[in-house]
Design an enzyme around this catalytic site. Structure first.
Site, PDB file in Angstrom:
ATOM      1  N   LYS A  78       0.722  -1.190  -0.293  1.00 35.95           N
ATOM      2  CA  LYS A  78       0.024   0.141  -0.383  1.00 35.95           C
ATOM      3  C   LYS A  78       0.700   1.271   0.112  1.00 35.95           C
ATOM      4  O   LYS A  78       2.376   1.742   0.348  1.00 35.95           O
ATOM      5  CB  LYS A  78      -0.741  -0.091   1.201  1.00 35.95           C
ATOM      6  CG  LYS A  78      -1.791   0.754   1.490  1.00 35.95           C
ATOM      7  CD  LYS A  78      -2.881   0.878   2.776  1.00 35.95           C
ATOM      8  CE  LYS A  78      -4.016   1.739   2.606  1.00 35.95           C
ATOM      9  NZ  LYS A  78      -4.522   1.404   4.173  1.00 35.95           N
ATOM     10  N   SER A 153      -9.604   0.958   2.948  1.00 36.99           N
ATOM     11  CA  SER A 153      -8.833   2.170   2.179  1.00 36.99           C
ATOM     12  C   SER A 153      -7.284   1.270   1.383  1.00 36.99           C
ATOM     13  O   SER A 153      -7.481   1.832  -0.006  1.00 36.99           O
ATOM     14  CB  SER A 153      -8.262   3.082   2.984  1.00 36.99           C
ATOM     15  OG  SER A 153      -7.227   2.624   3.825  1.00 36.99           O
ATOM     16  N   SER A 177     -10.166  -0.867   7.231  1.00 36.84           N
ATOM     17  CA  SER A 177      -9.084  -0.590   5.499  1.00 36.84           C
ATOM     18  C   SER A 177      -8.387  -1.813   5.418  1.00 36.84           C
ATOM     19  O   SER A 177      -8.101  -2.099   4.438  1.00 36.84           O
ATOM     20  CB  SER A 177      -8.571  -0.011   6.203  1.00 36.84           C
ATOM     21  OG  SER A 177      -8.761   1.649   5.656  1.00 36.84           O
TER      22      SER A 177
HETATM   23  N1  GLN Z   1     -13.210   3.710   5.908  1.00 39.58           N
HETATM   24  C1  GLN Z   1     -13.029   4.136   7.748  1.00 39.58           C
HETATM   25  C2  GLN Z   1     -12.412   5.160   7.183  1.00 39.58           C
HETATM   26  O1  GLN Z   1     -12.763   6.195   6.061  1.00 39.58           O
HETATM   27  C3  GLN Z   1     -11.726   2.828   7.980  1.00 39.58           C
HETATM   28  C4  GLN Z   1     -10.138   3.310   6.837  1.00 39.58           C
HETATM   29  C5  GLN Z   1      -9.010   2.459   7.555  1.00 39.58           C
HETATM   30  O2  GLN Z   1      -8.952   0.972   7.817  1.00 39.58           O
HETATM   31  N2  GLN Z   1      -7.960   3.556   7.423  1.00 39.58           N
HETATM   32  O3  GLN Z   1     -12.141   5.993   8.324  1.00 39.58           O
END
Ligand code: GLN
Length: 486
Positions: A78, A153, A177
């Site tokens: 990532k 994400s 995410s």
């Molecule tokens: N979808 C969640 C957010 O936008 C989790 C994102 C994540 O785990 N980085 O905060």
């Protein structure tokens, strides 16, 4: 069989036997990325030269019989992991040209283990999102249906596995995410316990929630990757100095007598019937395998999303204050003074969702509101953690959905942030509690979309969830299906 269809452990066996070289495996992935990634958009940067040089070195080690479990295995990261000499964008315009001078700890451990790094993967900007649509480099497409999101994400990390563009990947999970994109892309993804993997050299979103973890084709591969990156790191004071167990060794112990809890608050009205059916079928599989199924309660579940969006945004507003155009990253300076330089750089560099989060978080932390919002959210967080500890006094693992629905359509939720935030309703509580959980393929919808199952473990109970996931995986065929993409 194509080299790019192999799991990490299968490829590892072939490399050891010298049936195939690391350079051949790396070339196979680089060719597939060139041919297929334009349909998926999983990669932000492909590092051909670095990868081939690492593969040559891996072949030397393999020939000398000095190979470790990851020697010559092509992986991708990532784009939130800082990588020495390789551009690291966090999918943001503000870091579009940022070339870090060092490797973070997880990356260093992978490299030391002989892994070949193919490139950096697309994601939601600063890891804020659930669909990968918040990327400055365009949305990632779900390899099972390119009209749909891969989740977020770590959408690039999950889609790259599903499209067979890397043998394994690392993602990060702040509120879901790793698990939610793993579920939407039909791969295995594990969020370790907070403190299990070092966050040194991982660009911070919400520091008390962020955690690094693997995504891979099967449970065994996840165990191999976790083994490589787990463990204490003096460079991250929140990494915990507790021994790292032998994850692979724990896999084959079965689930006879294991107590599996079903939290009643996770089987709510908004749950898609096909997701519910997959869960019920999984319960039957576990019963058959000799596990004991127990109903449990996590009574503060309803407050988790609100609590998370106060804590995560508060921490983000503080973490993202460093992007001001002064030391690195985008600078827009029209000569109108320092404050204007900050303002212009941040206005041009951050996307809409990141700006929304910074504003929400700054508000929650501001004088007069701090006690009402941030401090109260911290108290609720303690209650949520206690819910899990109480449940784990009765059961060994919890079995729940990962997401309320299978992957939604691109564009479906972009105009309604609240709807988007609700996609993490089943994953967020785990981050607030600081414990570990994974997503394992658990079926398909009638439309052919993958559905993941979540197994949640005790703090530092990664072995148990891997063991429970492995037993289920061996009893089912879901993880063998291939996304229809050539
Ligand atoms: N979808 C969640 C957010 O936008 C989790 C994102 C994540 O785990 N980085 O905060």
């Amino acid at each position: 069989m194509n080299l790019t269809d192999l799991t990490i452990h299968q490829l590892q066996a072939q490399l050891r036997r010298r049936d195939v070289s690391a350079v051949e495996a790396t070339r196979a992935y680089l060719e597939r990325i060139a041919a297929t990634d334009p349909q998926v958009n999983a990669f932000i940067s492909v590092t051909d030269k670095v990868a081939l040089a690492a593969a040559e070195e891996a072949d030397r080690q393999l020939a000398a019989g000095e190979a470790g479990p990851l020697t010559g295995i092509p992986l991708a990261l990532k784009d939130i992991f800082v990588t020495e000499g390789v551009r690291t964008t966090c999918a943001s315009r503000i870091l579009e040209n940022f070339i870090p001078p060092y490797d973070g700890t997880a990356v260093r451990r992978l490299k030391k283990g002989g892994a070949v790094l193919l490139g950096k993967l697309n994601m939601d900007e600063f890891a804020m999102g659930s669909s990968n649509e918040n990327s400055a480099f365009g949305a990632v497409k779900n390899p099972w249906d390119r009209q749909r999101v891969p989740g977020g994400s770590s959408g690039g990390s999950a889609a790259a596995i599903a499209a067979r563009l890397a043998a394994g990947t690392l993602g990060t999970d702040t509120g879901g995410s790793i698990r939610q994109p793993a579920s939407h892309c039909g791969v295995v993804g594990l969020k370790p316990t907070y403190g299990r993997v070092s966050r040194y050299g991982v660009i911070a979103y919400a520091s008390s929630l962020d955690q690094v973890g693997p995504l891979a084709r099967d449970v065994e591969d996840c165990a191999v990757l976790l083994q490589a990156v787990a463990g204490h790191d003096p460079l991250d004071s929140t990494s915990v100095d507790t021994p790292v167990p032998d994850y692979d060794g724990a896999l084959r112990q079965g689930v006879k007598g294991l107590r599996i809890g079903l939290p009643q608050e996770y089987f709510i009205d908004g749950l898609d019937p096909e997701v519910r059916d997959a869960l019920e079928a999984a319960v039957a599989v576990y019963r058959e395998l000799g596990a004991e199924i127990v109903e449990v309660s996590l009574p503060h579940t309803a407050y988790a999303v609100a609590c998370y969006y106060l804590i995560a945004t508060a921490e983000a507003s503080s973490n993202l204050a460093r992007y001001d155009g002064v030391r690195y990253g985008l600078r827009i300076d029209r000569g109108e003074g320092l404050i204007d330089m900050y303002r212009q750089s941040r206005a041009a560099g951050f996307g809409a969702e990141v700006k929304r989060r910074i504003m929400l978080g700054t508000y929650a932390l501001s004088s007069g509101y701090y006690d009402a919002y941030y401090l109260k959210a911290q108290k609720v967080r303690t209650l949520i953690r206690q819910d899990f500890l109480d449940a784990f006094a009765q059961v060994d693992v919890l079995l729940t959905p990962v997401a309320p629905t299978p992957a939604f359509r691109l564009g479906e939720k972009t105009t309604d942030p609240l709807q988007m935030y609700l996609s993490d309703i089943f994953t967020i509580p785990v981050n607030l509690a600081g414990t570990c959980a994974l997503s394992v393929p658990g079926g398909f919808s009638a439309a052919g979309l993958p559905i993941g199952l979540q197994l949640i473990g005790r703090p530092f109970g990664e072995e148990t969830i891997l063991q429970a996931a492995h037993a289920y995986e061996q009893a089912t065929e879901w993880h063998r299906r291939k996304a229809p993409i050539e």
